[in-house]
Design a protein around this motif. Structure first.
Motif, PDB file in Angstrom:
ATOM      1  N   ARG A  55       0.824  -1.200   0.000  1.00  0.00           N
ATOM      2  CA  ARG A  55       0.000   0.000   0.000  1.00  0.00           C
ATOM      3  C   ARG A  55       0.857   1.248   0.000  1.00  0.00           C
ATOM      4  O   ARG A  55       2.012   1.216   0.415  1.00  0.00           O
ATOM      5  CB  ARG A  55      -0.780   0.079   1.310  1.00  0.00           C
ATOM      6  CG  ARG A  55      -2.063  -0.638   1.347  1.00  0.00           C
ATOM      7  CD  ARG A  55      -2.646  -0.467   2.746  1.00  0.00           C
ATOM      8  NE  ARG A  55      -3.745  -1.410   2.904  1.00  0.00           N
ATOM      9  CZ  ARG A  55      -4.198  -1.827   4.066  1.00  0.00           C
ATOM     10  NH1 ARG A  55      -3.631  -1.415   5.184  1.00  0.00           N
ATOM     11  NH2 ARG A  55      -5.197  -2.661   4.122  1.00  0.00           N
ATOM     12  N   VAL A  56       0.237   2.369  -0.347  1.00  0.00           N
ATOM     13  CA  VAL A  56       0.836   3.672  -0.071  1.00  0.00           C
ATOM     14  C   VAL A  56       0.261   4.161   1.254  1.00  0.00           C
ATOM     15  O   VAL A  56      -0.942   4.037   1.491  1.00  0.00           O
ATOM     16  CB  VAL A  56       0.496   4.676  -1.196  1.00  0.00           C
ATOM     17  CG1 VAL A  56       1.023   6.060  -0.849  1.00  0.00           C
ATOM     18  CG2 VAL A  56       1.054   4.188  -2.525  1.00  0.00           C
ATOM     19  N   PHE A  70       4.627  -0.551  -2.483  1.00  0.00           N
ATOM     20  CA  PHE A  70       4.367   0.263  -1.298  1.00  0.00           C
ATOM     21  C   PHE A  70       5.242   1.510  -1.301  1.00  0.00           C
ATOM     22  O   PHE A  70       6.358   1.493  -1.822  1.00  0.00           O
ATOM     23  CB  PHE A  70       4.604  -0.548  -0.014  1.00  0.00           C
ATOM     24  CG  PHE A  70       6.051  -0.813   0.268  1.00  0.00           C
ATOM     25  CD1 PHE A  70       6.693  -1.889  -0.319  1.00  0.00           C
ATOM     26  CD2 PHE A  70       6.781   0.010   1.117  1.00  0.00           C
ATOM     27  CE1 PHE A  70       8.040  -2.144  -0.057  1.00  0.00           C
ATOM     28  CE2 PHE A  70       8.116  -0.232   1.387  1.00  0.00           C
ATOM     29  CZ  PHE A  70       8.747  -1.315   0.791  1.00  0.00           C
ATOM     30  N   SER A  71       4.709   2.567  -0.733  1.00  0.00           N
ATOM     31  CA  SER A  71       5.466   3.814  -0.570  1.00  0.00           C
ATOM     32  C   SER A  71       4.994   4.497   0.700  1.00  0.00           C
ATOM     33  O   SER A  71       3.864   4.306   1.134  1.00  0.00           O
ATOM     34  CB  SER A  71       5.230   4.757  -1.760  1.00  0.00           C
ATOM     35  OG  SER A  71       5.806   4.242  -2.932  1.00  0.00           O
ATOM     36  N   ILE A  72       5.906   5.275   1.276  1.00  0.00           N
ATOM     37  CA  ILE A  72       5.561   6.097   2.437  1.00  0.00           C
ATOM     38  C   ILE A  72       5.732   7.562   2.041  1.00  0.00           C
ATOM     39  O   ILE A  72       6.817   7.978   1.616  1.00  0.00           O
ATOM     40  CB  ILE A  72       6.500   5.789   3.628  1.00  0.00           C
ATOM     41  CG1 ILE A  72       6.398   4.330   4.075  1.00  0.00           C
ATOM     42  CG2 ILE A  72       6.217   6.741   4.795  1.00  0.00           C
ATOM     43  CD1 ILE A  72       5.169   3.964   4.864  1.00  0.00           C
ATOM     44  N   GLU A  82      -4.482   7.439  -4.800  1.00  0.00           N
ATOM     45  CA  GLU A  82      -5.250   6.210  -5.026  1.00  0.00           C
ATOM     46  C   GLU A  82      -6.018   6.269  -6.339  1.00  0.00           C
ATOM     47  O   GLU A  82      -6.044   5.311  -7.107  1.00  0.00           O
ATOM     48  CB  GLU A  82      -6.210   5.990  -3.846  1.00  0.00           C
ATOM     49  CG  GLU A  82      -6.952   4.672  -3.921  1.00  0.00           C
ATOM     50  CD  GLU A  82      -7.671   4.325  -2.624  1.00  0.00           C
ATOM     51  OE1 GLU A  82      -7.042   3.770  -1.717  1.00  0.00           O
ATOM     52  OE2 GLU A  82      -8.872   4.653  -2.507  1.00  0.00           O
ATOM     53  N   LYS A  83      -6.605   7.429  -6.587  1.00  0.00           N
ATOM     54  CA  LYS A  83      -7.417   7.595  -7.789  1.00  0.00           C
ATOM     55  C   LYS A  83      -6.565   7.449  -9.045  1.00  0.00           C
ATOM     56  O   LYS A  83      -6.974   6.841 -10.036  1.00  0.00           O
ATOM     57  CB  LYS A  83      -8.056   8.992  -7.743  1.00  0.00           C
ATOM     58  CG  LYS A  83      -9.178   9.204  -8.750  1.00  0.00           C
ATOM     59  CD  LYS A  83      -9.856  10.531  -8.505  1.00  0.00           C
ATOM     60  CE  LYS A  83     -10.244  11.191  -9.836  1.00  0.00           C
ATOM     61  NZ  LYS A  83     -10.449  12.638  -9.673  1.00  0.00           N
ATOM     62  N   ARG A 124      -3.583   4.760   2.245  1.00  0.00           N
ATOM     63  CA  ARG A 124      -4.158   4.996   3.568  1.00  0.00           C
ATOM     64  C   ARG A 124      -3.508   6.203   4.226  1.00  0.00           C
ATOM     65  O   ARG A 124      -2.382   6.576   3.881  1.00  0.00           O
ATOM     66  CB  ARG A 124      -3.919   3.784   4.474  1.00  0.00           C
ATOM     67  CG  ARG A 124      -4.637   2.546   4.045  1.00  0.00           C
ATOM     68  CD  ARG A 124      -6.122   2.636   4.453  1.00  0.00           C
ATOM     69  NE  ARG A 124      -6.816   1.377   4.215  1.00  0.00           N
ATOM     70  CZ  ARG A 124      -7.407   1.071   3.054  1.00  0.00           C
ATOM     71  NH1 ARG A 124      -7.388   1.914   2.044  1.00  0.00           N
ATOM     72  NH2 ARG A 124      -8.028  -0.092   2.921  1.00  0.00           N
ATOM     73  N   VAL A 125      -4.208   6.770   5.206  1.00  0.00           N
ATOM     74  CA  VAL A 125      -3.724   7.964   5.889  1.00  0.00           C
ATOM     75  C   VAL A 125      -3.499   7.675   7.368  1.00  0.00           C
ATOM     76  O   VAL A 125      -4.303   6.973   7.983  1.00  0.00           O
ATOM     77  CB  VAL A 125      -4.749   9.111   5.745  1.00  0.00           C
ATOM     78  CG1 VAL A 125      -4.449  10.239   6.722  1.00  0.00           C
ATOM     79  CG2 VAL A 125      -4.749   9.627   4.325  1.00  0.00           C
ATOM     80  N   THR A 126      -2.429   8.190   7.922  1.00  0.00           N
ATOM     81  CA  THR A 126      -2.238   8.187   9.373  1.00  0.00           C
ATOM     82  C   THR A 126      -1.862   9.602   9.808  1.00  0.00           C
ATOM     83  O   THR A 126      -0.998  10.230   9.197  1.00  0.00           O
ATOM     84  CB  THR A 126      -1.123   7.202   9.779  1.00  0.00           C
ATOM     85  OG1 THR A 126      -1.593   5.876   9.574  1.00  0.00           O
ATOM     86  CG2 THR A 126      -0.769   7.347  11.254  1.00  0.00           C
TER      87      THR A 126
END
Lengths: 345, 345, 345, 345
Positions: free
Chosen positions: D164-165, D217-219, D261-262, D269-271
């Motif tokens: 995920r990102v 995945f990316s941060i 995402e779009k 996802r957001v944190t």
């Protein structure tokens, strides 16, 4: 109607989670209409009449703190003249209706004897080493295992970078619970405990097998009281004493390390974790367990179940006779050691 | 004699301790003369034939890592055409004699159905939320509670310095285990969970009682799926959705915070812990539990106990039917909530 | 046009942040069109021709790991016959155009000599102890201080609960940087370092003054190489050797502890932090510093500034001559010690 | 000769290290024969006359605690009628000879104006965000970066397991210091800050480049006040407000996540880390810095250098005019951002 007054004391070695127990006793006692008096420095405070009122305000903000706000000692009233009488006199003079003793083998044995003399007393088991009977676990153990595991994690990277063997000594003079759990959690290549006397050859085999697979580094976790047969002349090693008569720091670990280095030629180092394992903020799990014990202890007083102590059985907090705690040393569960040994070498 | 080949997969949300399970399966399988094949991304990898050999070298050094070296997904082979057939074809083509499925409700339900279709399968239960039946606890829960507790400790100092109320939302859409444990360990002044619908008035009472005693700050711990009756118009709040149709971040916590601030006039803030709770290095306790499960899973394969899973009962690892895990949601033990509520307000 | 090939090695004791440097060198080199070859086990790998290609993939996910993916050693090519020639032969044979040496006093001295022999070389300073010249700080020091401080925090609660003196020995054979910083951060009641020889009487005065104010517990932080005059017969103590000829574990700390206990009668204990201080995940600050050094080192290669090393001056990363690092030991800033001494006793 | 009495206050948002400053002021003042009075809740306490004597006993054991034992507020005496007069009246009535104001932009501006009105005042700079002028760094920043980095470490394992990102929002409404440092230390694949307006396309390119190399995945680390051009219609996003008029939790991060995402189809996802970044125990480094500032502040009072504040320049603590702190926002050092950008994508 006057409130029943409960005296609370902590005895023996300190242990993360003691303050969680004290706070829970005070908060639950408030609900059960009990008044709480905190005794300073274990049984000594009951002889010397050192105490303070424990209110909700006094125990606010202590849940996450290590140590014990009441202080502790290894004082035994049965070891001095008139000790038990002085304890009882203090209780009467201050109109104390019940005592909650939080401690290990020593403290709970005294509690049992006091109960036999007629004192209304309940107990809370405490042991970093997890060697008390009557209860599955106690608070403090999880914290000690966590701290030891974190240290082993750190040692892994240095062992690997230098291709060294590191022997790390953790607490456990009589039992190997901390060594086995921290060794399992830290990925130890061998674990030495009192319950399973080992020959140094086995340890060396693990180290050698790893070397053959290209990994010259190994982590050996060693309880203070580990039983190891060093071969040559065949005596089990003990800690030894230094020139001032103190027990030698890392005695067992150093003997093991020396033997490994001598036999394998791989550079071998020792780390002795020592007191850091019993200090500081308790883990979340130990805070929950300490809190549950404290609530139960106040309930045991409210229901006058003298001579019992709070204990963990499976997931439940139950009451067991005080004598259960001290009947015999609770040795390391052999199934845990067997799981750990899957990963040796 | 050729070795039996075991396929291992991890499915559903990630969980600290998964790598401990995988490593233990590989190490124990080596002893039991089983060969291990790692399946990528849960059931999807069995349909798409993505896998790798898992050797001792491959699983070296992963014990303390979060996530899963195998990847994970929520893929369900029963949701696509020919899914189960493709799974079985993959197993045959690669001569796989057994499957170990590590996962939660979804993964273990699929495992149960696969077993009904004749696949030789065993399970390992996994749930951050601690809501699976058949087992007392699973790995990952202790880590999530620890992370949440550490955050609550941090929030305490800021709440106190500013004399604020802080509402902190923790994981738990359907159950309040994490909220109750972290709330207990963090010294929460109120805990909101799905199992005990609460009226906002009760929460406000706790906040007000503390204010009267001179403490304007409070910490409210709130599960994502907490049931709270906000009064005015009387509906229980749910998370809500944002303008893009996603569930609102901190929906419940924000509604609660707004209500508290409006009614008490005390500044109230929200913190949503989110994904940090399920990531990163597992606690020592979760590593031990994951390792014990992994060893047991390999043993279940070796003894052909298909259709069972490893489970914790008290301090023992036992085998239970796969169906036990998924029969019903394991709700928060009411005794834990009752202990926590001693400290409310 | 062929890429310039850069050989990277890590030498001396391991140090948290080494992997951050390596990763940054590789990533920045990619941008500067340099190819990176990783040398195994310090200078030994250049003699023995042990190396691997370092790609972006290879250094992915290592930023937060302790140790060094390249391994390290204390090997000195100038100490063996033909050593320097063999190094140069390896460089030629593999068409290496430049060397980046990451290390401390020993490694950088060798680098300087190699540079004098005509090798195109740049350096990155590394020292846990913070005793290298030419740079304000290096990575690893902040991590060591953090670990030591956390340990002191833990020891505080046990010292207080038991009303004991605890002497904690931290790294620092020649300088007191770690002792002073960790002592300051941990609230030490006295700090013993090599740069300021102390008489045991002063330490005892601090302990006694605290006792008079009602605090029987004290924390004494002691560098491995602390200079302490024990009085009686008046010799400064050194670490001593055990029966196998190894330096005694906690030699200085134990002598200090024994003297305090004997003179004050207060129970005094020793903790030796040892290797945990140099292992494990680097702090955020050390990761940033290591990364900045690594980027700079690749830039120094790209701009052919041979014979220099990356250094921190204030907030800037600058290039200084290699010789600056090794000219003399960088002793503890006396102003830091003076600030620390405000809190003694 | 009567002692000079010094009033100490902490204003603005809380910040790890405040208690270290307070403790150091008290201990150093004792040496310099100054008496210390602690003012409650910032400037408000000087108007409302809420204060307490600060003795050595009172500040014992607070070095490692987050928050501030004095409480804090955003109260501005210049915003109420007679505010400054009431402050001065309080000072006279209690015979206060000097004020030490510990705070950020707001608090130090008030201090400057009070100084202009003739009050003998010195300052200590405080800012989590590191955006104050006149000083290289202040305490609290290192702690915030450490907490954010630890969270990013945890998020990495979950992002990788699920491919995920994750967009993680850290503090920084006006500057990107925390985002840049934590992003660097956490290995972020893109960092969004106020000082460098970015187009969403650049971020998406980084994510896509990683996907092509096999890493889905990316941060993405994002400051609260990051400037991002979302393209379509071309407006920079801001935080937005919720239905109750509060700033939306994670407004910028959520807009960024939605756009990623779009456009990429990768689950994103957001944190939002929020208040945990400013709470809890300060890092060792922040305790040292806070302590050095506190000692300096007492020295500035003793030498009557009114209108100045303690500041860090390189490794030295110096005195600078109060006005230096508040002249302009200290933006992120572009060299730090440039180093961070080496690792994007």
């Amino acid at each position: 109607m006057s409130l029943v007054k409960v005296a609370v004391l902590t005895g023996g070695g300190d242990c993360p989670g003691l303050n969680a127990v004290i706070r829970a006793i005070v908060r639950r006692s408030e609900q059960r209409h009990l008044e709480v008096m905190g005794i300073r420095d274990g049984w000594e405070g009951l002889v010397e009449e050192r105490h303070e009122r424990l209110t909700r305000q006094r125990v606010s903000g202590i849940l996450h703190l290590g140590g014990t706000i009441l202080g502790t000692s290894r004082f035994n009233p049965f070891a001095i003249e008139d000790g038990p009488e002085r304890v009882m006199r203090t209780l009467q003079r201050h109109n104390v209706g019940a005592v909650i003793a939080i401690g290990g083998d020593g403290t709970l044995s005294i509690a049992r004897e006091m109960h036999a003399l007629g004192v209304s007393i309940v107990g809370v088991p405490k042991t970093i080493d997890n060697d008390l009977g009557g209860t599955d676990y106690t608070f403090g153990f999880d914290t000690a295992v966590s701290i030891a595991t974190e240290a082993i994690d750190r040692l892994h990277s240095t062992a690997e970078a230098h291709q060294r063997v590191i022997v790390v000594e953790v607490m456990g003079r009589h039992v190997g619970w901390i060594a086995a759990y921290a060794g399992l959690a830290g990925g130890a290549d061998a674990i030495l405990v009192p319950e399973r006397p080992a020959r140094i050859e086995e340890v060396i085999e693990h180290v050698e097998r790893r070397r053959k697979e290209g990994r010259k580094f190994s982590i050996i976790v060693c309880a203070e009281g580990a039983m190891v047969d060093l071969g040559e002349g065949a005596k089990l090693i003990s800690r030894g004493r230094d020139e001032w008569g103190h027990e030698r720091l890392g005695g067992v670990a150093q003997s093991v390390a020396h033997a490994i280095e001598k036999r394998t030629g791989i550079e071998t180092r020792v780390t002795v974790l020592g007191y850091v394992q019993r200090g500081g903020s308790p883990t979340a799990s130990d805070r929950v367990l300490g809190t549950r014990y404290g609530v139960m202890a106040a309930d045991l007083v409210a229901s006058k179940r003298w001579g019992t102590m709070a204990a963990l059985r499976g997931n439940e907090i139950v009451a067991v006779p005080l004598a259960d705690a001290t009947r015999s040393l609770k040795q390391l569960d052999p199934r845990i050691y067997d799981v750990a040994s899957v990963f040796f070498g």
